[in-house]
Design a protein around this motif. Structure first.
Motif, PDB file in Angstrom:
ATOM      1  N   LYS A   1       0.829  -1.216   0.000  1.00 58.03           N
ATOM      2  CA  LYS A   1       0.000   0.000   0.000  1.00 58.03           C
ATOM      3  C   LYS A   1       0.863   1.266   0.000  1.00 58.03           C
ATOM      4  O   LYS A   1       0.613   2.185  -0.779  1.00 58.03           O
ATOM      5  CB  LYS A   1      -0.934  -0.022   1.214  1.00 58.03           C
ATOM      6  CG  LYS A   1      -1.914   1.100   1.246  1.00 58.03           C
ATOM      7  CD  LYS A   1      -2.953   0.931   0.179  1.00 58.03           C
ATOM      8  CE  LYS A   1      -4.062   1.947   0.371  1.00 58.03           C
ATOM      9  NZ  LYS A   1      -5.002   1.936  -0.717  1.00 58.03           N
ATOM     10  N   ALA A   2       1.870   1.320   0.847  1.00 57.01           N
ATOM     11  CA  ALA A   2       2.741   2.503   0.910  1.00 57.01           C
ATOM     12  C   ALA A   2       3.459   2.716  -0.420  1.00 57.01           C
ATOM     13  O   ALA A   2       3.649   3.852  -0.861  1.00 57.01           O
ATOM     14  CB  ALA A   2       3.746   2.367   2.046  1.00 57.01           C
ATOM     15  N   GLU A   3       3.846   1.633  -1.065  1.00 56.45           N
ATOM     16  CA  GLU A   3       4.525   1.747  -2.358  1.00 56.45           C
ATOM     17  C   GLU A   3       3.556   2.214  -3.438  1.00 56.45           C
ATOM     18  O   GLU A   3       3.935   2.979  -4.328  1.00 56.45           O
ATOM     19  CB  GLU A   3       5.146   0.410  -2.752  1.00 56.45           C
ATOM     20  CG  GLU A   3       6.327   0.034  -1.883  1.00 56.45           C
ATOM     21  CD  GLU A   3       6.822  -1.369  -2.153  1.00 56.45           C
ATOM     22  OE1 GLU A   3       8.048  -1.560  -2.093  1.00 56.45           O
ATOM     23  OE2 GLU A   3       5.996  -2.269  -2.424  1.00 56.45           O
ATOM     24  N   GLN A   4       2.312   1.768  -3.355  1.00 59.45           N
ATOM     25  CA  GLN A   4       1.307   2.225  -4.310  1.00 59.45           C
ATOM     26  C   GLN A   4       1.100   3.729  -4.170  1.00 59.45           C
ATOM     27  O   GLN A   4       1.036   4.456  -5.176  1.00 59.45           O
ATOM     28  CB  GLN A   4      -0.018   1.497  -4.084  1.00 59.45           C
ATOM     29  CG  GLN A   4       0.022   0.033  -4.432  1.00 59.45           C
ATOM     30  CD  GLN A   4      -1.247  -0.694  -4.011  1.00 59.45           C
ATOM     31  OE1 GLN A   4      -2.148  -0.117  -3.423  1.00 59.45           O
ATOM     32  NE2 GLN A   4      -1.310  -1.976  -4.314  1.00 59.45           N
ATOM     33  N   ILE A   5       1.019   4.186  -2.940  1.00 64.33           N
ATOM     34  CA  ILE A   5       0.857   5.623  -2.689  1.00 64.33           C
ATOM     35  C   ILE A   5       2.061   6.386  -3.203  1.00 64.33           C
ATOM     36  O   ILE A   5       1.923   7.416  -3.867  1.00 64.33           O
ATOM     37  CB  ILE A   5       0.611   5.886  -1.187  1.00 64.33           C
ATOM     38  CG1 ILE A   5      -0.747   5.323  -0.778  1.00 64.33           C
ATOM     39  CG2 ILE A   5       0.704   7.367  -0.862  1.00 64.33           C
ATOM     40  CD1 ILE A   5      -0.979   5.277   0.716  1.00 64.33           C
TER      41      ILE A   5
END
Length: 188
Positions: A111-115
């Motif tokens: 999720k953090a990488e997607q953001i």
């Protein structure tokens, strides 16, 4: 009459406590907008502070209390654009960032990488495209509010938003396709 309308009217009348309340209500949104536009925490803090200073100094220029939010973000937008012009910042894709994108494509995105991926490609958009995406998707403004903030027509906002989304998708699509192919190869 709503609480916010009362605060705005009190602020216009010179009530400093009302200004503090409005500042506390909107500071995070303005900072978030400035951070996404400028991609620099210190510059975003400066833009936020300058925005509220200008709001305070020009309270008599606000003619309609229902337009406060658009007026506030319009001033924040102008601060960001001035800072971008002054520093002549176009955020280039550095070799390190390019390498990081290549590495990201070799494992599942968290999720953090997607953001971070969205933020990266958002930062590569022209400021006039970036601002409409930020105002619409992060601040949930209507097309009419965005038109007021950017001093544009409704059709110009819709057109810029369409073009911005297409450019964002075009940049992200190769990375997401590589991720999808990699996952398909790993899964039975």
């Amino acid at each position: 009459m709503t609480r916010e309308t009362e605060l705005i009217e009190a602020f216009q009348s010179g009530d400093d406590f009302a200004f503090v309340s409005l500042y506390n209500r909107y500071k995070e949104g303005v900072y978030s907008f400035a951070l996404r536009m400028l991609r620099d925490r210190d510059a975003a803090k400066d833009a936020m502070q300058e925005t509220f200073l200008r709001i305070y100094e020009n309270r008599d220029r606000l003619l309609k209390t229902h337009a406060f939010r658009a007026w506030l973000f319009s001033i924040a937008r102008n601060q960001c654009l001035n800072m971008l012009r002054h520093s002549n910042r176009q955020v280039p894709l550095s070799e390190a960032a390019d390498q990081q994108l290549q590495e990201t494509a070799t494992r599942p995105l968290e999720k953090a990488e997607q953001i971070a991926l969205v933020q990266h490609f958002l930062g590569r958009l022209k400021p006039e495209y970036r601002e409409v995406i930020i105002l619409r998707e992060y601040h949930h403004m209507s097309y009419a509010e965005i038109a007021a903030v950017t001093k544009s027509t409704l059709s110009a906002v819709k057109s810029r938003l369409y073009k911005a989304r297409r450019k964002l998708a075009a940049g992200m699509l190769p990375v997401l396709e590589r991720e999808s192919q990699r996952l398909a190869a790993v899964m039975p």
